[in-house]
Design a protein around this motif. Structure first.
Motif, short mmCIF file in Angstrom:
data_model
loop_
_atom_site.label_atom_id
_atom_site.label_comp_id
_atom_site.label_asym_id
_atom_site.label_seq_id
_atom_site.Cartn_x
_atom_site.Cartn_y
_atom_site.Cartn_z
N LEU A 12 -66.47 48.85 3.00
CA LEU A 12 -66.67 50.55 2.47
C LEU A 12 -65.38 51.10 2.47
O LEU A 12 -64.84 51.94 1.84
CB LEU A 12 -67.79 51.21 3.03
CG LEU A 12 -68.02 52.63 2.61
CD1 LEU A 12 -68.29 52.66 1.31
CD2 LEU A 12 -69.21 53.23 3.44
N THR A 13 -64.62 51.19 3.84
CA THR A 13 -63.52 51.81 4.19
C THR A 13 -62.60 51.43 3.23
O THR A 13 -61.69 52.20 2.91
CB THR A 13 -63.38 51.32 5.67
OG1 THR A 13 -64.31 51.91 6.59
CG2 THR A 13 -61.99 52.13 6.17
N ARG A 14 -62.47 50.06 2.96
CA ARG A 14 -61.43 49.22 2.13
C ARG A 14 -61.59 50.03 0.88
O ARG A 14 -60.45 50.29 0.14
CB ARG A 14 -61.10 48.01 2.31
CG ARG A 14 -60.15 47.20 1.33
CD ARG A 14 -60.41 45.75 1.53
NE ARG A 14 -59.17 45.40 0.74
CZ ARG A 14 -58.78 44.11 0.60
NH1 ARG A 14 -59.72 43.26 0.88
NH2 ARG A 14 -58.06 43.81 -0.41
N VAL A 19 -59.55 53.51 -3.65
CA VAL A 19 -60.14 54.52 -4.66
C VAL A 19 -59.29 55.67 -4.51
O VAL A 19 -58.64 56.25 -5.47
CB VAL A 19 -61.69 54.97 -4.64
CG1 VAL A 19 -61.91 56.27 -5.32
CG2 VAL A 19 -62.48 53.94 -5.03
N GLU A 20 -59.03 56.27 -3.13
CA GLU A 20 -58.12 57.08 -2.94
C GLU A 20 -56.63 56.88 -3.44
O GLU A 20 -55.88 57.68 -4.11
CB GLU A 20 -57.92 57.40 -1.45
CG GLU A 20 -59.18 58.41 -1.10
CD GLU A 20 -59.19 58.45 0.53
OE1 GLU A 20 -58.42 58.00 1.24
OE2 GLU A 20 -60.08 59.14 1.03
N ASN A 21 -56.08 55.59 -3.29
CA ASN A 21 -54.73 55.20 -3.65
C ASN A 21 -54.84 55.16 -5.21
O ASN A 21 -53.91 55.59 -5.65
CB ASN A 21 -54.41 53.93 -3.06
CG ASN A 21 -54.17 53.86 -1.62
OD1 ASN A 21 -53.84 54.76 -1.07
ND2 ASN A 21 -54.20 52.65 -1.19
N ALA A 22 -55.94 54.76 -5.78
CA ALA A 22 -55.89 54.98 -7.29
C ALA A 22 -55.88 56.23 -7.72
O ALA A 22 -54.91 56.28 -8.77
CB ALA A 22 -57.19 54.15 -7.83
N MET A 23 -56.47 57.19 -7.22
CA MET A 23 -56.67 58.39 -7.53
C MET A 23 -55.16 59.29 -7.47
O MET A 23 -54.71 59.77 -8.33
CB MET A 23 -57.72 59.27 -6.65
CG MET A 23 -58.89 58.92 -7.25
SD MET A 23 -60.30 59.70 -6.28
CE MET A 23 -59.92 61.45 -6.72
N GLU A 24 -54.62 58.80 -6.25
CA GLU A 24 -53.19 59.11 -5.85
C GLU A 24 -51.99 58.75 -7.11
O GLU A 24 -51.28 59.61 -7.60
CB GLU A 24 -52.61 59.10 -4.58
CG GLU A 24 -53.29 59.69 -3.45
CD GLU A 24 -52.87 59.19 -2.16
OE1 GLU A 24 -52.12 58.21 -1.79
OE2 GLU A 24 -53.57 59.96 -1.23
N ARG A 25 -52.49 57.46 -7.34
CA ARG A 25 -51.56 56.97 -8.50
C ARG A 25 -51.85 57.58 -9.77
O ARG A 25 -50.63 57.90 -10.72
CB ARG A 25 -51.68 55.46 -8.67
CG ARG A 25 -50.94 54.69 -9.38
CD ARG A 25 -50.73 53.11 -9.54
NE ARG A 25 -52.41 52.80 -9.82
CZ ARG A 25 -53.14 52.06 -8.85
NH1 ARG A 25 -52.87 52.05 -7.67
NH2 ARG A 25 -54.25 51.69 -9.18
#
Length: 88
Positions: A12-14, A19-25
């Motif tokens: 879940l943490t990964r 998801v956060e990295n994808a949103m930032e990208r």
């Protein structure tokens, strides 16, 4: 057994990090696209302005040539402007 009980939490943490990295990208790419679109718009506006300025300059030169009594053919050869365009 402890490892097994923690596995879903790690996954879940990964997943949250991914998801956060994808949103930032996606946000970064959207900002980059906005900058590219703005720059392209500015470039196109500059090109239109230059073309308009060149057209007005040619017409001004053609008017001056016409006032000097040069033939319509000579004016067209020198400027690419038809005398009919500047008489109106």
């Amino acid at each position: 057994q402890r490892l097994y009980s923690r596995l879903p939490e790690c996954m879940l943490t990964r997943s949250v990090i991914e998801v956060e990295n994808a949103m930032e990208r996606m946000e970064y790419e959207a900002r980059e696209k906005a900058v590219r679109d703005y720059n392209q718009g500015m470039y196109e506006a500059e090109q239109r302005g230059r073309e308009e300025g060149q057209r007005l300059s040619r017409e001004s030169i053609a008017k001056n040539m016409l006032s000097l009594g040069l033939s319509a053919e000579t004016i067209f050869q020198a400027t690419g402007v038809h005398v009919d365009q500047i008489r109106n």
